[in-house]
Design an enzyme around this catalytic site. Structure first.
Site, short mmCIF file in Angstrom:
data_model
loop_
_atom_site.label_atom_id
_atom_site.label_comp_id
_atom_site.label_asym_id
_atom_site.label_seq_id
_atom_site.Cartn_x
_atom_site.Cartn_y
_atom_site.Cartn_z
N TYR A 117 0.82 -1.21 0.00
CA TYR A 117 0.00 0.00 0.00
C TYR A 117 0.85 1.26 0.00
O TYR A 117 0.35 2.35 -0.30
CB TYR A 117 -0.93 0.05 1.22
CG TYR A 117 -1.93 -1.08 1.31
CD1 TYR A 117 -2.11 -2.01 0.28
CD2 TYR A 117 -2.71 -1.23 2.46
CE1 TYR A 117 -3.02 -3.04 0.40
CE2 TYR A 117 -3.63 -2.27 2.58
CZ TYR A 117 -3.78 -3.16 1.55
OH TYR A 117 -4.68 -4.20 1.69
N HIS A 171 0.53 -11.58 1.80
CA HIS A 171 -0.50 -10.82 1.06
C HIS A 171 -1.13 -11.64 -0.07
O HIS A 171 -2.35 -11.62 -0.26
CB HIS A 171 0.13 -9.54 0.50
CG HIS A 171 -0.85 -8.46 0.25
ND1 HIS A 171 -0.52 -7.13 0.27
CD2 HIS A 171 -2.18 -8.47 -0.03
CE1 HIS A 171 -1.58 -6.38 0.02
NE2 HIS A 171 -2.59 -7.18 -0.17
#
Length: 267
Positions: A40, A98
């Site tokens: 992110y 992730h």
């Protein structure tokens, strides 16, 4: 089993001051679970907001995720140490893989065992996975044991209910976290969701979140608007009837939002 606060603050796509403001507002409103990730690019902003919030560290639950580029030998630990520096924290509460290694180039066992070592070293209190299919979950269970998998964070919302994966996770006792629980707003314009919302004097977003929460999932919606952040948190107080739940179950249409080119073969 790790206690995962049921309503978390997602930070996907929030950058710089926008991320700082959203997290600061969320913490002021009562959120105590903040979800970020290496990919992110906002761990430093999240860390700054946490530091400036005045909320005691032991009241917070912070999740980050190891990106695919960091799954190689030695990189899981090193990248998590970098994440902690960005977050200005001694440890995180939960670290997830992730995505599985693209095309399974790196075995699940290799990077999960390294993540478990990070837990042993005190860098993270718990470990888990994200975007894992049933096949990947089987490998994860074989590698580290089901009791070490705090959650599988996957896309779940009324338009993509992921039932095969959900059934398997429940059989194994693996907790699920629903990301993109509003499908980027697609759920909010569904007439059936709007009808149920009107009947409860609630918002469509609250109905969609309550649907997930009543099934035992954690949810991590994101918003930059304070009123939406507050409303999302209040969704935990909404109780849907069996008829409401059945009506929402009928909205399933395998409408997946997150499906990058490196995604695994979905169940």
């Amino acid at each position: 089993m790790t206690f995962l606060p049921p309503v978390g603050l997602g930070t996907f796509r929030l950058k710089d001051q926008v991320a700082i403001d959203a997290v600061r507002s969320g913490l002021e409103l009562g959120y105590r679970h903040v979800d970020t990730a290496q990919a992110y690019g906002n761990e430093a902003a999240v860390g700054q907001a946490i530091a400036e919030s005045g909320v005691a560290r032991d009241e917070l639950f912070v999740t980050t995720k190891v990106w695919t580029e960091n799954l190689g030998r030695g990189r899981v630990l090193a990248s998590l140490q970098e994440s902690l520096q960005h977050l200005a924290l001694q440890r995180v509460d939960l670290t997830l893989i992730h995505w599985p290694s693209p095309h399974d180039e790196i075995p699940v066992a290799q990077y999960l065992e390294e993540l478990l070592e990070a837990k042993r070293q005190g860098l993270t209190s718990a470990i888990g996975v994200s975007n894992f299919t049933i096949a990947h979950l089987r490998e994860a269970i074989a590698a580290v044991g089901v009791e070490e998998i705090a959650t599988n964070q996957v896309e779940i919302h009324p338009l993509l209910q992921n039932r095969k994966l959900v059934d398997f996770a429940r059989q194994q006792g693996i907790h699920l976290t629903a990301y993109m629980p509003l499908a980027y707003g697609k759920v909010l314009v569904e007439p059936e969701i709007q009808r149920i919302a009107a009947a409860h004097g609630a918002s469509p977003a609250q109905v969609a979140l309550a649907w997930s929460l009543q099934q035992g999932y954690a949810v991590i919606p994101s918003s930059t608007k304070r009123e939406n952040l507050a409303a999302n948190l209040a969704a935990a107080d909404l109780r849907l009837s069996d008829a409401d739940m059945a009506a929402i179950a009928a909205l399933e249409r395998a409408e997946r939002v997150a499906n990058p080119g490196f995604a695994p073969r979905w169940d």
